[in-house]
Design a protein around this motif. Sequence first.
Motif, PDB file in Angstrom:
ATOM      1  N   GLU A   1      -1.735   3.298   5.457  1.00 44.20           N
ATOM      2  CA  GLU A   1      -0.666   2.114   4.942  1.00 44.20           C
ATOM      3  C   GLU A   1      -1.498   0.870   5.659  1.00 44.20           C
ATOM      4  O   GLU A   1      -1.459  -0.197   4.767  1.00 44.20           O
TER       5      GLU A   1
ATOM      6  N   LYS B   1      -3.344   5.298   1.501  1.00 39.39           N
ATOM      7  CA  LYS B   1      -3.276   5.748   2.758  1.00 39.39           C
ATOM      8  C   LYS B   1      -4.641   5.407   3.475  1.00 39.39           C
ATOM      9  O   LYS B   1      -5.771   5.109   2.736  1.00 39.39           O
TER      10      LYS B   1
ATOM     11  N   ARG C   1       0.759  -1.255   0.023  1.00 44.03           N
ATOM     12  CA  ARG C   1       0.008  -0.016   0.016  1.00 44.03           C
ATOM     13  C   ARG C   1       0.781   1.283   0.062  1.00 44.03           C
ATOM     14  O   ARG C   1       0.494   2.273  -0.749  1.00 44.03           O
ATOM     15  N   LYS C   2       1.944   1.391   0.754  1.00 41.95           N
ATOM     16  CA  LYS C   2       2.751   2.344   0.716  1.00 41.95           C
ATOM     17  C   LYS C   2       3.361   2.619  -0.701  1.00 41.95           C
ATOM     18  O   LYS C   2       3.516   3.611  -0.899  1.00 41.95           O
TER      19      LYS C   2
END
Length: 82
Positions: A67, A65, A59-60
Amino acid sequence: RMSRHAKKLRDHDINPCLAETDATTKCMDDNNYNKDLCRDYFLKYRNCRKFWHGIMMQRKRNGVKPEMPPAEERKKILESMG
Protein backbone atom coordinates in the motif's frame (compact mmCIF):
# COMPACT_ATOMS: atom_id res chain seq x y z
CA ARG A 1 18.88 -0.92 20.87
CA MET A 2 16.10 0.44 18.74
CA SER A 3 12.61 -1.04 19.03
CA ARG A 4 11.10 -2.68 15.97
CA HIS A 5 8.70 0.28 15.67
CA ALA A 6 11.58 2.80 15.81
CA LYS A 7 13.46 0.84 13.13
CA LYS A 8 10.39 0.92 10.88
CA LEU A 9 10.15 4.70 11.26
CA ARG A 10 13.81 5.00 10.16
CA ASP A 11 13.21 2.81 7.06
CA HIS A 12 12.95 4.85 3.83
CA ASP A 13 10.68 2.23 2.26
CA ILE A 14 8.19 2.46 5.13
CA ASN A 15 8.38 6.13 6.16
CA PRO A 16 8.01 8.49 3.17
CA CYS A 17 8.47 11.53 5.42
CA LEU A 18 11.81 10.64 7.01
CA ALA A 19 13.51 13.85 5.81
CA GLU A 20 10.65 15.98 7.18
CA THR A 21 10.73 14.06 10.48
CA ASP A 22 14.48 14.63 10.84
CA ALA A 23 14.25 18.32 9.89
CA THR A 24 11.47 18.89 12.45
CA THR A 25 13.43 17.10 15.18
CA LYS A 26 16.57 19.09 14.36
CA CYS A 27 14.62 22.37 14.45
CA MET A 28 13.15 21.48 17.83
CA ASP A 29 16.60 20.52 19.17
CA ASP A 30 18.16 23.72 17.80
CA ASN A 31 15.40 25.96 19.19
CA ASN A 32 15.08 24.59 22.70
CA TYR A 33 11.81 22.80 21.80
CA ASN A 34 9.96 26.02 20.96
CA LYS A 35 7.25 24.74 18.58
CA ASP A 36 6.43 28.25 17.33
CA LEU A 37 9.89 28.56 15.78
CA CYS A 38 9.44 25.25 13.95
CA ARG A 39 5.92 25.79 12.61
CA ASP A 40 7.05 25.56 8.96
CA TYR A 41 8.73 22.20 9.61
CA PHE A 42 5.61 20.81 11.25
CA LEU A 43 3.52 22.04 8.32
CA LYS A 44 5.84 20.36 5.77
CA TYR A 45 5.70 17.14 7.80
CA ARG A 46 1.88 17.26 8.01
CA ASN A 47 1.58 17.94 4.28
CA CYS A 48 3.94 15.06 3.53
CA ARG A 49 1.95 12.65 5.74
CA LYS A 50 -1.35 13.82 4.24
CA PHE A 51 -0.06 13.42 0.67
CA TRP A 52 1.34 9.89 1.15
CA HIS A 53 -1.67 8.81 3.22
CA GLY A 54 -3.86 9.74 0.25
CA ILE A 55 -1.65 7.73 -2.12
CA MET A 56 -1.75 4.80 0.30
CA MET A 57 -5.55 4.86 0.60
CA GLN A 58 -5.92 5.04 -3.21
CA ARG A 59 -3.61 2.02 -3.64
CA LYS A 60 -5.53 0.15 -0.93
CA ARG A 61 -8.84 0.84 -2.73
CA ASN A 62 -7.29 -0.35 -5.98
CA GLY A 63 -5.86 -3.49 -4.36
CA VAL A 64 -2.25 -2.44 -5.06
CA LYS A 65 0.39 -4.00 -2.81
CA PRO A 66 2.36 -2.79 -0.99
CA GLU A 67 0.00 0.00 0.00
CA MET A 68 2.93 2.35 0.66
CA PRO A 69 5.05 2.54 -2.48
CA PRO A 70 8.74 1.76 -1.84
CA ALA A 71 11.19 4.69 -1.81
CA GLU A 72 12.25 4.26 -5.45
CA GLU A 73 8.64 4.24 -6.68
CA ARG A 74 7.77 7.28 -4.52
CA LYS A 75 10.64 9.17 -6.14
CA LYS A 76 9.12 8.46 -9.58
CA ILE A 77 5.65 9.53 -8.39
CA LEU A 78 7.05 12.86 -7.14
CA GLU A 79 9.07 13.39 -10.36
CA SER A 80 5.98 12.73 -12.50
CA MET A 81 4.18 15.51 -10.62
CA GLY A 82 6.91 18.04 -11.33
